[in-house]
Write a protein that holds these residues in place. Structure first.
Motif, short mmCIF file in Angstrom:
data_model
loop_
_atom_site.label_atom_id
_atom_site.label_comp_id
_atom_site.label_asym_id
_atom_site.label_seq_id
_atom_site.Cartn_x
_atom_site.Cartn_y
_atom_site.Cartn_z
N ARG A 127 50.57 -38.19 -75.34
CA ARG A 127 50.87 -39.06 -74.20
C ARG A 127 52.35 -39.10 -73.86
NH1 ARG A 127 47.30 -42.54 -76.94
NH2 ARG A 127 49.06 -43.79 -77.60
N ASN A 128 53.20 -38.90 -74.87
CA ASN A 128 54.64 -39.03 -74.66
C ASN A 128 55.38 -38.03 -75.55
OD1 ASN A 128 57.31 -39.79 -74.47
ND2 ASN A 128 56.93 -41.97 -74.77
N GLN A 129 55.80 -36.94 -74.97
CA GLN A 129 56.43 -35.86 -75.73
C GLN A 129 57.76 -36.26 -76.40
OE1 GLN A 129 55.33 -32.63 -76.57
NE2 GLN A 129 53.42 -33.65 -76.01
N THR A 130 58.40 -37.34 -75.93
CA THR A 130 59.64 -37.77 -76.59
C THR A 130 59.36 -38.25 -78.02
OG1 THR A 130 59.55 -40.08 -75.85
CG2 THR A 130 60.66 -38.49 -74.39
N GLN A 131 58.09 -38.54 -78.31
CA GLN A 131 57.72 -39.02 -79.64
C GLN A 131 57.45 -37.87 -80.63
OE1 GLN A 131 57.80 -42.61 -80.15
NE2 GLN A 131 58.91 -42.05 -78.29
N GLU A 151 60.59 -46.13 -98.90
CA GLU A 151 60.98 -44.73 -98.78
C GLU A 151 61.12 -44.34 -97.31
OE1 GLU A 151 58.38 -42.02 -100.87
OE2 GLU A 151 58.26 -43.38 -102.60
N PHE A 152 60.35 -44.99 -96.45
CA PHE A 152 60.34 -44.66 -95.03
C PHE A 152 61.03 -45.69 -94.17
CE2 PHE A 152 56.87 -42.51 -97.07
CZ PHE A 152 57.08 -41.21 -96.66
N GLU A 153 61.12 -46.90 -94.66
CA GLU A 153 61.68 -47.99 -93.86
C GLU A 153 62.97 -48.56 -94.43
OE1 GLU A 153 60.50 -48.61 -91.04
OE2 GLU A 153 58.33 -48.35 -91.04
N GLY A 154 63.51 -47.96 -95.48
CA GLY A 154 64.62 -48.55 -96.21
C GLY A 154 66.00 -48.29 -95.66
N TYR A 155 66.16 -48.21 -94.38
CA TYR A 155 67.48 -47.98 -93.81
C TYR A 155 67.58 -48.68 -92.46
CZ TYR A 155 64.78 -44.58 -91.16
OH TYR A 155 63.84 -43.99 -90.38
N MET A 156 68.77 -48.69 -91.89
CA MET A 156 68.97 -49.29 -90.57
C MET A 156 69.04 -48.17 -89.55
SD MET A 156 71.35 -52.31 -89.02
CE MET A 156 72.48 -52.32 -90.33
N SER A 157 68.39 -48.40 -88.39
CA SER A 157 68.45 -47.41 -87.32
C SER A 157 68.43 -48.12 -85.96
CB SER A 157 67.30 -46.41 -87.41
OG SER A 157 66.09 -47.01 -87.00
N ASP A 158 68.92 -47.40 -84.99
CA ASP A 158 68.89 -47.90 -83.61
C ASP A 158 68.71 -46.70 -82.69
OD1 ASP A 158 68.94 -49.59 -81.47
OD2 ASP A 158 71.07 -50.07 -81.60
N ASP A 159 67.57 -46.05 -82.82
CA ASP A 159 67.24 -44.85 -82.07
C ASP A 159 66.78 -45.25 -80.66
OD1 ASP A 159 65.90 -42.62 -80.95
OD2 ASP A 159 65.33 -41.89 -82.93
N LYS A 160 67.39 -44.66 -79.65
CA LYS A 160 67.07 -45.04 -78.26
C LYS A 160 65.63 -44.69 -77.89
CE LYS A 160 68.79 -40.76 -76.19
NZ LYS A 160 69.71 -40.17 -75.25
N HIS A 161 64.98 -43.77 -78.62
CA HIS A 161 63.60 -43.41 -78.33
C HIS A 161 62.60 -44.25 -79.13
CE1 HIS A 161 64.76 -40.06 -75.85
NE2 HIS A 161 65.56 -39.63 -76.81
N PHE A 174 45.64 -40.76 -84.42
CA PHE A 174 46.36 -41.69 -83.54
C PHE A 174 47.79 -41.21 -83.30
CE2 PHE A 174 48.89 -45.43 -82.59
CZ PHE A 174 48.16 -45.98 -81.53
N TYR A 175 48.45 -40.76 -84.35
CA TYR A 175 49.81 -40.25 -84.20
C TYR A 175 49.84 -39.06 -83.24
CZ TYR A 175 51.46 -43.01 -88.22
OH TYR A 175 51.81 -44.00 -89.08
N SER A 176 48.90 -38.17 -83.40
CA SER A 176 48.84 -37.00 -82.52
C SER A 176 48.65 -37.42 -81.07
CB SER A 176 47.69 -36.07 -82.94
OG SER A 176 47.95 -35.56 -84.22
N ARG A 177 47.84 -38.42 -80.84
CA ARG A 177 47.61 -38.91 -79.48
C ARG A 177 48.87 -39.55 -78.88
NH1 ARG A 177 41.55 -41.02 -80.56
NH2 ARG A 177 40.56 -38.99 -80.35
N ILE A 178 49.64 -40.20 -79.70
CA ILE A 178 50.91 -40.76 -79.22
C ILE A 178 51.77 -39.64 -78.65
CG2 ILE A 178 53.12 -41.77 -79.93
CD1 ILE A 178 51.56 -43.47 -81.97
N VAL A 179 51.87 -38.56 -79.39
CA VAL A 179 52.70 -37.43 -78.98
C VAL A 179 52.12 -36.76 -77.73
CG1 VAL A 179 53.57 -35.16 -79.68
CG2 VAL A 179 53.65 -37.08 -81.28
#
Length: 175
Positions: A147-151, A18-28, A140-145
């Protein structure tokens, strides 16, 4: 020849898609070109564009489900640890579990972790451990953001994924 997988893996694999079932190439996205959640960064010699669902499933089973020792975990924890291993890496997935069962979080599921898991299951039950696990993942997800607002643009999806897995464990699977 079609490979046979444990039912817990099959069930969580469907939720994962449901979350991984597609192709992507996001620069971020640090993974670069990604299909079915399999990234070029993690598998540089793999032809990601032509990856089949069966190939992805084999990779998930061997490199994530088995390496994270999900075959040795009760169902609810196996689901969370597997999905986290896919999303954040095997070692981190095991460390979250170790924190949830209140043992040394070294990322290695060995004899000490097995004993701590059995003790925690007896004292607190699988669902409570799984809910603690989800809390560590969300923080952990909140901490990622932080540290890096692009996330920031990924946070809602990460949390949705986490709570979708919780829903799967607490209701969908029980039907």
């Amino acid at each position: 020849m079609t490979q046979s997988y444990p039912s817990v893996f099959e069930q969580v694999f469907e939720v994962l898609l449901e979350f991984e079932g597609y192709m992507s190439d996001d620069k971020h996205d640090a993974g670069g070109l990604t299909k079915y959640g399999i990234s070029q960064r993690a598998y540089p010699s793999l032809d990601i564009a032509n990856l089949t669902i069966d190939d992805a499933k084999r990779i998930y089973y061997t490199d994530y489900f088995l390496k994270a020792k999900c075959d040795q975990l009760p169902t609810e924890l196996a689901c969370h640890v597997f999905d986290t291993a896919v999303n954040m890496g095997v070692s981190r997935a095991i460390r979250f579990m170790q924190r949830a069962i209140k043992t040394t979080a070294d990322g290695i599921f060995g004899k000490g972790s097995r004993a701590a898991l059995q003790q925690a299951l007896s004292n607190r039950g699988e669902t409570n451990i799984a809910l603690d696990y989800l809390s560590y993942r969300s923080v952990f997800y909140s901490r990622i953001v932080q540290r890096n607002q692009t996330q920031q643009k990924y946070l809602r999806g990460w949390l949705r994924r986490t709570y979708r897995l919780q829903q799967f464990i607490l209701s969908d699977r029980q039907k």
